[in-house]
Design a protein around this motif. Structure first.
Motif, PDB file in Angstrom:
ATOM      1  N   ARG A 244     -86.426  69.907  11.473  1.00  0.00           N
ATOM      2  CA  ARG A 244     -86.438  70.741  10.340  1.00  0.00           C
ATOM      3  C   ARG A 244     -87.671  71.352  10.058  1.00  0.00           C
ATOM      4  NH1 ARG A 244     -81.512  71.752   9.943  1.00  0.00           N
ATOM      5  NH2 ARG A 244     -81.776  72.082   7.861  1.00  0.00           N
ATOM      6  N   GLU A 245     -88.749  71.185  10.788  1.00  0.00           N
ATOM      7  CA  GLU A 245     -90.192  72.005  10.646  1.00  0.00           C
ATOM      8  C   GLU A 245     -89.962  73.638  10.537  1.00  0.00           C
ATOM      9  OE1 GLU A 245     -93.248  70.438  10.047  1.00  0.00           O
ATOM     10  OE2 GLU A 245     -91.965  68.554  10.024  1.00  0.00           O
ATOM     11  N   GLY A 246     -89.246  74.037  11.540  1.00  0.00           N
ATOM     12  CA  GLY A 246     -89.250  75.480  11.748  1.00  0.00           C
ATOM     13  C   GLY A 246     -88.059  75.927  10.754  1.00  0.00           C
ATOM     14  N   LYS A 247     -88.102  77.373  10.496  1.00  0.00           N
ATOM     15  CA  LYS A 247     -86.966  77.976   9.812  1.00  0.00           C
ATOM     16  C   LYS A 247     -85.722  78.412  10.862  1.00  0.00           C
ATOM     17  CE  LYS A 247     -86.010  81.259   6.387  1.00  0.00           C
ATOM     18  NZ  LYS A 247     -85.328  80.619   5.421  1.00  0.00           N
ATOM     19  N   HIS A 248     -84.947  78.034  10.957  1.00  0.00           N
ATOM     20  CA  HIS A 248     -83.805  78.382  12.103  1.00  0.00           C
ATOM     21  C   HIS A 248     -82.650  78.833  11.221  1.00  0.00           C
ATOM     22  CE1 HIS A 248     -85.780  76.056  14.831  1.00  0.00           C
ATOM     23  NE2 HIS A 248     -85.980  75.081  14.040  1.00  0.00           N
TER      24      HIS A 248
END
Length: 138
Positions: free
Chosen positions: A33-37
């Motif tokens: 959930r760290e990156g924006k996907h």
């Protein structure tokens, strides 16, 4: 030229026997959930059961990086019953690197006579689960 080849392949599928399903890519969930996907991965494709256990599929969808992707995969149901296919897929996908890259994952499909839903699991990007809706064409 690629579009003509794809149309010829699709037109030849009835001669191969088996079942043809329209597929619609819908959603994904990234465990990292760290990156924006992008998790709304709408797309369309076809899935052809060559026989009771073997399948080929191709299509297009909007990937997690907001880029249009294409895929071509083959799969095998390690477990198959009237309503369930559980197994894996391997193939190629575009839109993530400069060229097509290998992909593979696990698939669980639940089918009625004319409708189905598949849950796919991929190890890419820390783990991804994807959902597709399917409709039998013939």
């Amino acid at each position: 030229m690629k579009a003509i080849a794809a149309l010829l392949l699709l037109a030849s599928l009835p001669a191969w026997g088996g079942e043809l399903w329209w597929t619609s890519s819908l959603l994904s969930y990234h465990f990292d959930r760290e990156g924006k996907h992008n998790e709304r991965n709408f797309g369309i494709g076809v899935k052809h059961f060559v026989d009771e256990r073997n399948v080929i599929a191709a299509g297009m969808y909007r990937n997690s990086n907001e880029i249009d992707s294409g895929y071509l995969v083959g799969g095998r149901c390690l477990y198959r019953s009237t309503y369930v296919c559980a197994g894996g897929i391997v193939g190629l996908v575009t839109g993530y690197e400069l060229h097509a890259i290998p992909m593979g994952g696990l698939v669980l499909t639940l089918h009625s006579k004319n409708w189905g839903v598949s849950v796919l699991g991929f190890p890419k990007d820390g783990g991804v689960i994807a959902l597709t809706l399917e409709r039998r064409f013939w």
